[in-house]
Write an enzyme that holds these catalytic residues in place. Structure first.
Site, PDB file in Angstrom:
ATOM      1  N   HIS A 170       0.811  -1.222   0.000  1.00 61.28           N
ATOM      2  CA  HIS A 170       0.000   0.000   0.000  1.00 61.28           C
ATOM      3  C   HIS A 170       0.843   1.270   0.000  1.00 61.28           C
ATOM      4  CE1 HIS A 170      -4.067  -1.737   0.708  1.00 61.28           C
ATOM      5  NE2 HIS A 170      -3.320  -2.772   0.994  1.00 61.28           N
ATOM      6  N   ASP A 382       3.360   9.452  -0.781  1.00 63.53           N
ATOM      7  CA  ASP A 382       2.196   8.656  -0.399  1.00 63.53           C
ATOM      8  C   ASP A 382       2.008   7.538  -1.414  1.00 63.53           C
ATOM      9  OD1 ASP A 382      -0.044   8.055   1.161  1.00 63.53           O
ATOM     10  OD2 ASP A 382      -0.710  10.142   1.216  1.00 63.53           O
TER      11      ASP A 382
HETATM   12  P1  ADQ Z   1      -3.163   5.941   4.828  1.00 65.56           P
HETATM   13  O1  ADQ Z   1      -1.766   6.427   5.026  1.00 65.56           O
HETATM   14  O2  ADQ Z   1      -3.937   5.708   6.029  1.00 65.56           O
HETATM   15  O3  ADQ Z   1      -3.198   4.634   3.920  1.00 65.56           O
HETATM   16  P2  ADQ Z   1      -5.038   7.455   2.963  1.00 65.56           P
HETATM   17  O4  ADQ Z   1      -5.020   6.745   1.670  1.00 65.56           O
HETATM   18  O5  ADQ Z   1      -5.046   8.928   2.827  1.00 65.56           O
HETATM   19  O6  ADQ Z   1      -3.813   7.128   3.895  1.00 65.56           O
HETATM   20  O7  ADQ Z   1      -6.323   7.020   3.761  1.00 65.56           O
HETATM   21  C1  ADQ Z   1      -6.701   7.655   4.956  1.00 65.56           C
HETATM   22  C2  ADQ Z   1      -8.135   7.312   5.282  1.00 65.56           C
HETATM   23  O8  ADQ Z   1      -8.421   7.814   6.578  1.00 65.56           O
HETATM   24  C3  ADQ Z   1      -9.137   7.923   4.317  1.00 65.56           C
HETATM   25  O9  ADQ Z   1     -10.069   6.947   3.936  1.00 65.56           O
HETATM   26  C4  ADQ Z   1      -9.792   9.041   5.135  1.00 65.56           C
HETATM   27  O10 ADQ Z   1     -11.170   9.224   4.859  1.00 65.56           O
HETATM   28  C5  ADQ Z   1      -9.640   8.560   6.545  1.00 65.56           C
HETATM   29  N1  ADQ Z   1      -9.540   9.727   7.465  1.00 65.56           N
HETATM   30  C6  ADQ Z   1      -8.597  10.677   7.471  1.00 65.56           C
HETATM   31  N2  ADQ Z   1      -8.844  11.583   8.421  1.00 65.56           N
HETATM   32  C7  ADQ Z   1      -9.981  11.208   9.045  1.00 65.56           C
HETATM   33  C8  ADQ Z   1     -10.753  11.709  10.146  1.00 65.56           C
HETATM   34  N3  ADQ Z   1     -10.389  12.797  10.847  1.00 65.56           N
HETATM   35  N4  ADQ Z   1     -11.849  11.048  10.503  1.00 65.56           N
HETATM   36  C9  ADQ Z   1     -12.210   9.927   9.846  1.00 65.56           C
HETATM   37  N5  ADQ Z   1     -11.526   9.396   8.823  1.00 65.56           N
HETATM   38  C10 ADQ Z   1     -10.429  10.010   8.426  1.00 65.56           C
HETATM   39  C11 ADQ Z   1      -2.237   3.762   3.287  1.00 65.56           C
HETATM   40  C12 ADQ Z   1      -1.220   4.438   2.370  1.00 65.56           C
HETATM   41  C13 ADQ Z   1      -1.939   5.284   1.322  1.00 65.56           C
HETATM   42  C14 ADQ Z   1      -2.924   4.413   0.551  1.00 65.56           C
HETATM   43  C15 ADQ Z   1      -3.804   3.628   1.487  1.00 65.56           C
HETATM   44  C16 ADQ Z   1      -4.629   2.595   0.746  1.00 65.56           C
HETATM   45  O11 ADQ Z   1      -0.325   5.252   3.126  1.00 65.56           O
HETATM   46  O12 ADQ Z   1      -1.014   5.869   0.419  1.00 65.56           O
HETATM   47  O13 ADQ Z   1      -3.748   5.241  -0.261  1.00 65.56           O
HETATM   48  O14 ADQ Z   1      -3.039   2.912   2.451  1.00 65.56           O
HETATM   49  O15 ADQ Z   1      -3.828   1.758  -0.006  1.00 65.56           O
END
Ligand code: ADQ
Length: 490
Positions: A170, A382
């Protein structure tokens, strides 16, 4: 002949449910983060099994019952792998988050290359592999997720256990000059070659992996072109692919269309006197570029006084890895920066930066996305970044602008219609925001509708299907829907 496929088995560090001790007893909480968001809808009611750690080293006596409730609601079976505190310390906090996480995000100066972390990582991977070996059959398709568990195929093979097994990373895969700093680089690369399929977020990640492979194993040959290629190791072959992860587009868009969510979005705009909203949403992590983003807002307000009193920047940060000192320090740094910027620019009736440090329920998050005029997504690096896609899915008015870091995996797919920026370039971000602020409705709509079409089409189901097609020539529909699920604990 290919065996009949029975079920999909997902293996990840954490189960999609975490056990948390609260004042009035233990509770099961749905896990956060991209992986859970991505996979939950595709296992539901398909006889799926998810293997992972429950989030506590000291589980309550009624752990089974607590997880069983979650399991029947979620629609798939859960299997916990118990881990001791010392294992969590070395494998999760240590190897995964103090070595692989910073290294693979090009931040090698943050790495702590402690050999004890490596040994604990191997022990825990062996433990997981034993569970996979015992609780699955040759008819299952095993799908391993992420950098915590890169040694699953290696250990299963060393036990003489044959499984059809794929791995998806990921996070980004770094270029050779960075990967080569890892003291255990040869062993890690070799472990990854033991899978039948290794999936990355972008073609660039896959190229980086091939670069490392060719450096460490010059005898390998790459065959084919396109999204999925074959690695010929001489004695065996395996496949490498780029599978950009996505979101359940309709789920987000439908929620944004709900009247109560629309009402919330309207109330938010009204509370901010219909000023333009610039929104950032992230897990609180140093890879997400939050301090740099706040500094860009400061630059924006310094350089473009015409925006004074006419915009609000809202940063929503979900607490993450709170026990770790670095994350505590980051939180303090962000809070101080927010204070500085507000101290510099606030005036009666206007506080430019709003900062929320908590988990938002889905409807509230969607209302914020729907209300925002500019989605500001500027990670330093990311794998993909689902927030960028969620913002577009929820922008049902199609009046918004996505300002996106060129170092997010999402940029590879969305570059034509997002406003790409360098997350380290504060002047550049400020300039982009100033321009986006004045984009007319037709320009916004033109770009946003194309972004939404792309994400609608290449959604989470498309992602799962592409991975499964490459792995076993099956699609999601080939996993039969079932009515009942059971909970099992090893
Ligand atoms: P993450 O680093 O966790 O994932 P991301 O893809 O941005 O990063 O996902 C974050 C999730 O958390 C989103 O679904 C978002 O809606 C949720 N979120 C953020 N802030 C929030 C809040 N305050 N309240 C509720 N929900 C919140 C890892 C990798 C990424 C990759 C994903 C999936 O680092 O690059 O996209 O896996 O493969």
């Amino acid at each position: 002949m290919e065996p009949e496929l029975r079920r999909l088995v997902v293996v990840s560090n954490r189960l999609p449910a975490a056990l948390k001790k609260e004042d009035d007893g233990w509770r099961v909480k749905a896990g956060g983060g991209g992986l859970v968001t991505a996979l939950a809808p595709v296992l539901k009611n398909r006889g799926g099994l998810w293997i992972g750690w429950s989030g506590t080293s000291d589980p309550p006596a009624d752990e089974d019952a607590l997880l069983a409730d979650f399991s029947s609601e979620a629609g798939y079976e859960l299997l916990t792998v118990p881990l001791t505190e010392q294992e969590v310390e070395g494998y999760y906090y240590g190897f995964s988050n103090e070595i692989i996480w910073p290294l693979f995000h090009d931040l090698q100066t943050r790495c702590k290359f402690d050999p004890v972390f490596w040994r604990t990582y191997l022990d825990v991977n062996f433990k997981f592999a034993e569970v996979v070996a015992r609780k699955t059959t040759q008819d299952d398709y095993i799908w391993i997720h992420d950098y915590h568990l890169m040694h699953q195929a290696f250990f299963l093979k060393s036990m003489g256990v044959k499984r059809n097994i794929g791995f998806f990373l990921h996070i980004p895969f770094p270029p050779p000059d960075i990967f080569m700093k890892l003291p255990w680089r040869g062993k890690l690369i070799q472990a990854l070659t033991e899978y039948d399929l290794v999936g990355f977020q972008t073609i660039q990640d896959r190229k980086n992996f091939v670069g490392c492979l060719q450096k460490l194993m010059p005898e390998v040959r790459i065959e084919g072109r396109g999204a999925v290629v074959t690695v010929n190791m001489g004695t065996r072959k395996f496949r490498l692919g780029a599978f950009p992860i996505s979101i359940d587009f309709n789920q987000f868009a439908d929620m944004a269309h709900r009247p109560e969510v629309g009402q919330k979005a309207f109330e938010l705009k009204e509370a901010l006197r219909h000023r333009k909203i610039i929104l950032g949403v992230d897990r609180l992590d140093y890879t997400k570029g939050i301090p740099e983003r706040i500094r860009s807002i400061q630059t924006l307000l310094r350089r473009y006084p015409d925006l004074s009193g006419r915009m609000n920047f809202i940063q929503i940060a979900v607490p993450s890895r709170e026990e770790v000192d670095e994350y505590k320090e980051l939180r303090t740094e962000i809070e101080q920066l927010v204070g500085h910027v507000n101290g510099e620019f606030s005036c009666p009736g206007w506080v430019p930066v709003h900062y929320h440090y908590r988990n938002f329920p889905p409807e509230e998050l969607v209302a914020y996305y729907a209300a925002a005029d500019i989605g500001l997504v500027t990670p330093l690096r990311d794998g993909m970044n689902l927030v960028a896609k969620e913002y577009c899915a929820c922008n049902i008015s199609e009046n918004g602008v996505l300002v996106l870091s060129e170092f997010a995996g999402a940029a590879a797919q969305l570059q034509k219609d997002a406003y790409l920026v360098n997350p380290y370039d504060m002047d550049g971000i400020a300039k982009a925001l100033h321009r986006a602020f004045y984009w007319d409705k037709a320009t916004c709509r033109d770009h946003m509708s194309k972004l939404r079409d792309q994400i609608r089409k290449n959604n989470i189901y498309w992602w799962v299907d592409s991975f499964l097609q490459a792995g076993i020539s099956k699609s999601l529909g080939d996993f039969p829907e079932v009515d009942t699920v059971n909970f099992a604990r090893i």
